[in-house]
Design a protein around this motif. Sequence first.
Motif, PDB file in Angstrom:
ATOM      1  N   TYR A  16     173.510  51.016  69.442  1.00 19.11           N
ATOM      2  CA  TYR A  16     172.256  50.338  69.785  1.00 19.11           C
ATOM      3  C   TYR A  16     172.348  49.695  71.166  1.00 19.11           C
ATOM      4  O   TYR A  16     171.404  49.787  71.974  1.00 19.11           O
ATOM      5  CB  TYR A  16     171.916  49.263  68.745  1.00 19.11           C
ATOM      6  N   ASN A  23     169.941  50.217  74.252  1.00 19.39           N
ATOM      7  CA  ASN A  23     169.231  49.088  74.838  1.00 19.39           C
ATOM      8  C   ASN A  23     169.484  48.979  76.338  1.00 19.39           C
ATOM      9  O   ASN A  23     168.631  48.500  77.087  1.00 19.39           O
ATOM     10  CB  ASN A  23     169.660  47.797  74.138  1.00 19.39           C
ATOM     11  N   HIS A  26     170.067  49.065  60.863  1.00 20.74           N
ATOM     12  CA  HIS A  26     169.262  47.924  61.311  1.00 20.74           C
ATOM     13  C   HIS A  26     169.974  46.615  61.013  1.00 20.74           C
ATOM     14  O   HIS A  26     170.071  45.725  61.871  1.00 20.74           O
ATOM     15  CB  HIS A  26     167.889  47.966  60.625  1.00 20.74           C
ATOM     16  N   VAL A  67     172.994  46.191  63.265  1.00 15.87           N
ATOM     17  CA  VAL A  67     172.599  45.862  64.635  1.00 15.87           C
ATOM     18  C   VAL A  67     172.157  44.414  64.734  1.00 15.87           C
ATOM     19  O   VAL A  67     172.564  43.676  65.651  1.00 15.87           O
ATOM     20  CB  VAL A  67     171.479  46.818  65.098  1.00 15.87           C
ATOM     21  N   ARG A  68     171.338  43.983  63.807  1.00 10.04           N
ATOM     22  CA  ARG A  68     170.868  42.598  63.818  1.00 10.04           C
ATOM     23  C   ARG A  68     172.027  41.609  63.740  1.00 10.04           C
ATOM     24  O   ARG A  68     171.998  40.541  64.365  1.00 10.04           O
ATOM     25  CB  ARG A  68     169.929  42.366  62.640  1.00 10.04           C
ATOM     26  N   PHE A  84     167.641  42.161  70.515  1.00 14.66           N
ATOM     27  CA  PHE A  84     166.966  43.171  69.710  1.00 14.66           C
ATOM     28  C   PHE A  84     165.566  43.381  70.278  1.00 14.66           C
ATOM     29  O   PHE A  84     164.773  42.444  70.397  1.00 14.66           O
ATOM     30  CB  PHE A  84     166.880  42.746  68.246  1.00 14.66           C
ATOM     31  N   ARG A  85     165.275  44.629  70.626  1.00 13.74           N
ATOM     32  CA  ARG A  85     163.970  44.981  71.182  1.00 13.74           C
ATOM     33  C   ARG A  85     163.355  46.039  70.283  1.00 13.74           C
ATOM     34  O   ARG A  85     163.924  47.116  70.083  1.00 13.74           O
ATOM     35  CB  ARG A  85     164.107  45.485  72.611  1.00 13.74           C
ATOM     36  N   GLU A  86     162.195  45.741  69.746  1.00 10.29           N
ATOM     37  CA  GLU A  86     161.570  46.584  68.735  1.00 10.29           C
ATOM     38  C   GLU A  86     161.302  47.992  69.259  1.00 10.29           C
ATOM     39  O   GLU A  86     161.487  48.984  68.542  1.00 10.29           O
ATOM     40  CB  GLU A  86     160.273  45.937  68.256  1.00 10.29           C
ATOM     41  N   TRP A 137     164.502  49.953  69.252  1.00 11.70           N
ATOM     42  CA  TRP A 137     164.905  50.272  67.893  1.00 11.70           C
ATOM     43  C   TRP A 137     164.070  51.419  67.322  1.00 11.70           C
ATOM     44  O   TRP A 137     164.607  52.352  66.725  1.00 11.70           O
ATOM     45  CB  TRP A 137     164.783  49.033  66.995  1.00 11.70           C
ATOM     46  N   ARG A 138     162.765  51.386  67.509  1.00  9.35           N
ATOM     47  CA  ARG A 138     161.910  52.447  66.952  1.00  9.35           C
ATOM     48  C   ARG A 138     162.263  53.803  67.554  1.00  9.35           C
ATOM     49  O   ARG A 138     162.322  54.816  66.842  1.00  9.35           O
ATOM     50  CB  ARG A 138     160.433  52.118  67.200  1.00  9.35           C
ATOM     51  N   LEU A 174     165.162  54.731  68.821  1.00  5.25           N
ATOM     52  CA  LEU A 174     166.477  55.149  68.342  1.00  5.25           C
ATOM     53  C   LEU A 174     166.411  55.609  66.893  1.00  5.25           C
ATOM     54  O   LEU A 174     166.995  56.635  66.514  1.00  5.25           O
ATOM     55  CB  LEU A 174     167.462  53.988  68.488  1.00  5.25           C
ATOM     56  N   ALA A 175     165.655  54.862  66.052  1.00  2.00           N
ATOM     57  CA  ALA A 175     165.618  55.150  64.615  1.00  2.00           C
ATOM     58  C   ALA A 175     164.962  56.480  64.299  1.00  2.00           C
ATOM     59  O   ALA A 175     165.203  57.058  63.231  1.00  2.00           O
ATOM     60  CB  ALA A 175     164.898  54.016  63.882  1.00  2.00           C
TER      61      ALA A 175
END
Length: 516
Positions: free
Chosen positions: A51, A55, A83, A86-87, A94-96, A99-100, A102-103
């Motif tokens: 992650y 990022n 998730h 990572v958190r 953490f940047r939404e 994350w989206r 990558l996921a």
Amino acid sequence: MPDSPAPVTAEHNPLRHPDDKRLPRIAGPCSMVMFGVTGDLARTKLMPAIYDLANRGLLPPGFSLVGFARREWADQDFAKVVHDSVRAHARTEFREEVWRSLAEGFRFVPGAFDDPDAFDLLARTVRELDDRRGTGGNHAFYLSIPPAWFAPVCERLQASGLSDPRPGTWRRVVIEKPFGHDLESAQELNAIVEGVFPPDSVFRIDHYLGKETVQNLLALRFANQMFEPIWNSHYVDHVQITMAEDIGIGGRAGYYDEVGAARDVIQNHLLQLLALTAMEPPVAFTADAVRAEKEKVLASVRLPDDLDEATARGRYAEGWQGDVRVPGYLDEDGVDPGSTTETYAAVRLGVHTRRWAGVPFYLRAGKRLGKRVTEIAVVLKRAPHLPFTDTATEELGQNAVVIRVQPDEGVTMRFGSKVPGSQMEVRDVTMDFGYGASFTESSPEAYERLILDVLLGEPPLFPRHEEVELSWKILDPVIEHWARAGTPPPDYAAGTWGPDSAHELMARDGRTWRLP
């Protein structure tokens, strides 16, 4: 489509392009298949590192992560595990939107490590990623699993065709230490792994080599004229390499009781640090050039004839770690009451080269010691003549250059200086360089650097099988000597600096261990 990650600038990107420092080093189209995603290493280090790379903008847009484990998970279940990891453990915010993006590339394949059907499903999943995510046929297989499964997983990857790249693509395998249990098992493992993947596609992870300070050792030596002239037996009295931990074995009894301190730390981490400290200047900072010089050092290492006097081992007993009473090793959950495993190991080695003839290298590693620290201390000889009275220099020690690997990464120099006042009194002082105080850009976590190097195919920081086997040749006689003794290692109280035999080892040479 989700927003793409914000561009990474040179000002805050520590993983820069080697040719143009204004540009980040970004991996090309690829995926990583991670075996053992339920383990502690994957959750606390590997997933957060992936992650953090995303990022920082260092992974390609279609990068995909495939988890493989004996769990009945769907893709979204795996995504939740990543998730949460990572958190809890990521080093960047953490940047939404990151994350989206990558996921979208997460996939999960359930199955056992020896299940042919599961590997057939994995092969289909990888092909689907090539078609839908644009991974381009480039895939790295990360084996974050017990060593006993290294060979079977490699063989299943070969049988399912996953290890064979199409022309113009690559397949790589990443293996965590330990690389074998001794020389014979290391050779057997290397033969199996390199029978499936070409040597240049095998990445043996030693996370210490990814630490900024370890790499800074090469910069310290070879980018500065002030150090190299004294980096030899004319000026160096001895070298101490220490990896001290203030923790016990935690929940790793099943692993640690089979391994011990010498195999767990000295065979890999500390011998690698020795090689980097003692190596000759490479002709270039390329994988082959650096490895060649490290291998020369490891091939020149010799054990003293008397291993009783040149080695020490111990086992922590109950004691105080700070203000907490902690149990002894034999009282830890899962440890065999009849265990003879050492939690402390020390050894004196000689490097038989022109540069280092006569300079002893002292290596020590242990758990439940006085504090957590890893360092390389190059201790210089005393000045041949001091034009002062004895009372003026009674507190003066030896000059030293100390490279701190963790936790406070940096370099300290110890030298004599006059005490303010009307009399001539010389006392030791230190001059300190700390990464945190000198650079505004953050250092990448070791696994960030190493994972990115795997995806880029850049292997300077990864030991080849020759280095692994040379290290076992050094350590095997020590392990065998202790086994022949047939006695348990002597106890040392938790929170101290090891058994009496370790201090006696140094005292016989007229030296003492540094107190970090």
